[in-house]
Write an enzyme that holds these catalytic residues in place. Structure first.
Site, PDB file in Angstrom:
ATOM      1  N   GLU A  42     -28.404 -47.726 -31.906  1.00  0.00           N
ATOM      2  CA  GLU A  42     -27.315 -47.489 -32.874  1.00  0.00           C
ATOM      3  C   GLU A  42     -27.387 -46.043 -33.354  1.00  0.00           C
ATOM      4  O   GLU A  42     -28.483 -45.511 -33.537  1.00  0.00           O
ATOM      5  CB  GLU A  42     -27.485 -48.402 -34.080  1.00  0.00           C
ATOM      6  CG  GLU A  42     -27.437 -49.870 -33.752  1.00  0.00           C
ATOM      7  CD  GLU A  42     -27.532 -50.704 -35.018  1.00  0.00           C
ATOM      8  OE1 GLU A  42     -26.491 -50.951 -35.625  1.00  0.00           O
ATOM      9  OE2 GLU A  42     -28.650 -51.075 -35.404  1.00  0.00           O
ATOM     10  N   LYS A  58     -32.251 -47.392 -35.104  1.00  0.00           N
ATOM     11  CA  LYS A  58     -31.120 -46.827 -35.843  1.00  0.00           C
ATOM     12  C   LYS A  58     -31.208 -45.311 -35.784  1.00  0.00           C
ATOM     13  O   LYS A  58     -32.271 -44.750 -35.582  1.00  0.00           O
ATOM     14  CB  LYS A  58     -31.148 -47.294 -37.294  1.00  0.00           C
ATOM     15  CG  LYS A  58     -30.864 -48.791 -37.425  1.00  0.00           C
ATOM     16  CD  LYS A  58     -30.391 -49.138 -38.811  1.00  0.00           C
ATOM     17  CE  LYS A  58     -30.145 -50.624 -38.968  1.00  0.00           C
ATOM     18  NZ  LYS A  58     -28.912 -51.100 -38.326  1.00  0.00           N
ATOM     19  N   HIS A  78     -30.729 -60.693 -32.209  1.00  0.00           N
ATOM     20  CA  HIS A  78     -29.867 -60.235 -31.106  1.00  0.00           C
ATOM     21  C   HIS A  78     -30.649 -59.951 -29.821  1.00  0.00           C
ATOM     22  O   HIS A  78     -30.243 -60.346 -28.732  1.00  0.00           O
ATOM     23  CB  HIS A  78     -29.132 -58.952 -31.514  1.00  0.00           C
ATOM     24  CG  HIS A  78     -28.431 -59.064 -32.844  1.00  0.00           C
ATOM     25  ND1 HIS A  78     -27.828 -60.230 -33.266  1.00  0.00           N
ATOM     26  CD2 HIS A  78     -28.239 -58.173 -33.839  1.00  0.00           C
ATOM     27  CE1 HIS A  78     -27.298 -60.034 -34.466  1.00  0.00           C
ATOM     28  NE2 HIS A  78     -27.532 -58.795 -34.838  1.00  0.00           N
ATOM     29  N   LYS A  96     -19.966 -61.942 -28.594  1.00  0.00           N
ATOM     30  CA  LYS A  96     -19.382 -60.776 -27.909  1.00  0.00           C
ATOM     31  C   LYS A  96     -19.067 -61.150 -26.466  1.00  0.00           C
ATOM     32  O   LYS A  96     -19.947 -61.654 -25.752  1.00  0.00           O
ATOM     33  CB  LYS A  96     -20.378 -59.598 -27.925  1.00  0.00           C
ATOM     34  CG  LYS A  96     -20.609 -58.987 -29.306  1.00  0.00           C
ATOM     35  CD  LYS A  96     -21.601 -57.822 -29.217  1.00  0.00           C
ATOM     36  CE  LYS A  96     -22.022 -57.335 -30.592  1.00  0.00           C
ATOM     37  NZ  LYS A  96     -21.305 -56.182 -31.093  1.00  0.00           N
TER      38      LYS A  96
HETATM   39  C1  BG6 Z   1     -26.609 -56.799 -37.597  1.00  0.00           C
HETATM   40  C2  BG6 Z   1     -27.781 -56.039 -38.169  1.00  0.00           C
HETATM   41  O1  BG6 Z   1     -26.966 -58.131 -37.363  1.00  0.00           O
HETATM   42  O2  BG6 Z   1     -26.204 -56.181 -36.376  1.00  0.00           O
HETATM   43  C3  BG6 Z   1     -27.412 -54.574 -38.389  1.00  0.00           C
HETATM   44  O3  BG6 Z   1     -28.158 -56.630 -39.405  1.00  0.00           O
HETATM   45  C4  BG6 Z   1     -26.873 -53.969 -37.117  1.00  0.00           C
HETATM   46  O4  BG6 Z   1     -28.531 -53.838 -38.859  1.00  0.00           O
HETATM   47  C5  BG6 Z   1     -25.761 -54.841 -36.518  1.00  0.00           C
HETATM   48  O5  BG6 Z   1     -26.360 -52.682 -37.424  1.00  0.00           O
HETATM   49  C6  BG6 Z   1     -25.361 -54.340 -35.142  1.00  0.00           C
HETATM   50  O6  BG6 Z   1     -24.240 -55.060 -34.690  1.00  0.00           O
HETATM   51  P1  BG6 Z   1     -23.183 -54.402 -33.700  1.00  0.00           P
HETATM   52  O7  BG6 Z   1     -22.218 -55.502 -33.402  1.00  0.00           O
HETATM   53  O8  BG6 Z   1     -22.568 -53.247 -34.429  1.00  0.00           O
HETATM   54  O9  BG6 Z   1     -23.968 -53.947 -32.497  1.00  0.00           O
END
Ligand code: BG6
Length: 480
Positions: free
Chosen positions: A205, A325, A229, A171
């Site tokens: 999220e 989430k 992440h 990103k």
């Molecule tokens: C993924 C996870 O690696 O990253 C997911 O497995 C998550 O659970 C996603 O929703 C989030 O990615 P982004 O780019 O939408 O923030």
């Protein structure tokens, strides 16, 4: 540049939603080699024509601006093979005709299939130099399973041809963290325990587990998000300046941070962490269902954990890591709070009510940077000795097209650039810390706290969140 992509997991959500659309855009922008070819592989019994029929509408939906000719230009380069990944012989058979080209095998499949698939690739010649291998996260589900996968794959292909993805590193706003830190004297000068009070890393999220139950009920937020992440973001914020931008110099510094993470123990589990799971609630005014994994699953959908980095730069600075989430808002940000000024001169507010300087890197959905300062506007309504918080805001221009993470990462692998990929020792070090957290949770029997969808996590989460976030007006969800 490598010219052949073997894409495993071609019928999966990741491939259909992100990988094929990324390839379509790269092709349209003329960034793929002339004779680029894609072989899509998955278990379903399609042939090439029927796979094209499935993919065409998905591509139209993902990229409405693409013409049918653009889409056909991609499909002409793409064939399909049905393959059982548990059986190395069938994998070998499905790839051996392409192995003499310069291949990249991309495994967008569950990690339990990595070893047999790689054995098949090796058997079919697709791991011989100069061919490359891309692996999605997670590599395993704990230190032991990761070690088994890393070891088995290391016997089949050299580390310098393996590319482990963490799409957050692809990103643009995440890469910008490094640019801002190392491109500005202003930041690097204060980037240590003498000036920084605390760091918050938040990835919130509003989406739920939806449709990924089988994987998620075994994984949970700690393994799904923090291991990859969030720890990668932590590395970029906390690492020492590398001596150059060469991939291994950057990765050397990241792994030192991971190794300096203090393991969590049972005694501190309740003070330094919180785990939660969403119940029914409302998101954007719409009802949202509770997460109900199969009986016996311990999967959490919310984690808050305070990490301590035991080195000279960060001694005593807490890093509060939070992800969840079905929270009130989709937002990812890094918030760096500085220490208060040492000698306070002003009447109002008094020293206890002064707002400390705070630097916020908002990574998504919009990218922007905010610097919270104290300032006197010296207007008639304020005395000269009265200060007010003032936000300096740097919005990244919206007209700027920034490639989505997978476009950038695919190009990097085709070109052989490792800088945005995770090395084997990083994977090991990240799992070692994650294991300490899940072991501490077990030993302390840390309960799963319920929270309503649309809220900011369980009540205990407040202490882990950056100041003010759970009062954002956007997060107005809450009780069912
Ligand atoms: C993924 C996870 O690696 O990253 C997911 O497995 C998550 O659970 C996603 O929703 C989030 O990615 P982004 O780019 O939408 O923030």
């Amino acid at each position: 540049m490598h010219d052949t992509l073997l894409l495993f997991g071609a019928t999966g959500d990741l491939a259909q939603r992100y990988l094929f659309p990324s390839l379509l855009r790269l092709l349209g922008d003329g960034l793929l080699p002339e004779d680029f070819r894609i072989r899509a592989l998955a278990l379903s019994a399609h042939d090439t024509a029927s796979f094209h029929e499935i993919l065409r509408p998905r591509l139209q939906q993902a990229m409405p601006q693409a013409t049918l000719d653009d889409i056909d230009a991609l499909l002409q380069r793409l064939d399909y093979r049905a393959v059982d990944l548990r059986n190395p012989e069938t994998v070998a058979e499905a790839v051996s005709d392409l192995a003499p080209r310069r291949c990249v095998s991309y495994l967008a499949i569950p990690p339990g299939l990595y070893i047999s698939t790689c054995q098949g690739l090796a058997l079919g010649g697709a791991l011989e130099a100069p061919n490359r291998l891309m692996l999605e996260k997670p590599i395993g589900s704990d230190s032991d399973s990761a070690a088994e996968i890393l070891h088995a794959i290391a016997t089949l292909i050299d580390e310098d041809r393996v590319f482990r993805l963490d799409h957050y590193l692809g990103k643009a706003p995440v890469q910008n963290l490094m640019a801002l830190r190392f491109g500005n004297t202003l930041l690097e000068a204060v980037w240590n325990r003498n000036h920084i009070e605390s760091v918050h890393i938040l990835v919130a999220e509003s989406e739920g587990v939806d449709g990924r139950d089988a994987y998620y009920s075994r994984s949970g937020a700690l393994r799904d998000m923090v291991q990859s992440h969030i720890l990668q973001l932590l590395c970029l914020v906390a690492m020492e300046p590398p001596s150059s931008m060469e991939a291994d110099r950057i990765r050397d510094e990241k792994v030192k941070v991971l190794r300096a993470l203090r393991p969590l123990d049972a005694e501190h589990a309740a003070r330094d962490s919180v785990r939660g799971r969403y119940t029914a609630g409302r998101i954007d005014g719409q009802p949202a269902q509770a997460y109900q994994p199969p009986e016996g699953s311990e999967a959490e959908t919310f984690v808050g954990v305070t990490a301590h980095i035991d080195n000279w730069r960060w001694a005593g600075v807490p890093f509060h890591l939070v992800t969840g989430k079905r929270l009130g808002e989709r937002t990812s940000r890094v918030v760096v709070t500085l220490k208060p000024v040492t000698h306070w001169l002003f009447e109002r507010p008094d020293r206890h009510h002064a707002t400390p300087n705070r630097l916020t890197f908002q990574l998504q959905p919009q990218e922007n940077i905010q610097l919270g300062l104290m300032s006197s506007l010296a207007g008639p309504e304020w005395g000269a000795l009265e200060l007010r918080p003032l936000e300096l805001e740097l919005s990244v221009p919206t007209g700027l097209y920034r490639r989505i993470a997978y476009e950038r990462l695919l190009l990097d692998v085709l070109n052989g650039n490792h800088a945005l990929f995770v090395r084997d020792d990083e994977v090991r070090a990240a799992w070692a810390w994650i294991d300490s957290v899940s072991d501490a949770w077990k030993a302390a029997a840390l309960p799963l706290q319920p929270y309503p969808a649309g809220s900011w996590g369980p009540a205990q989460a407040h202490a882990f969140l950056p100041q003010g976030v759970d009062q954002d007006p956007a997060a107005s969800g809450g009780a069912p």
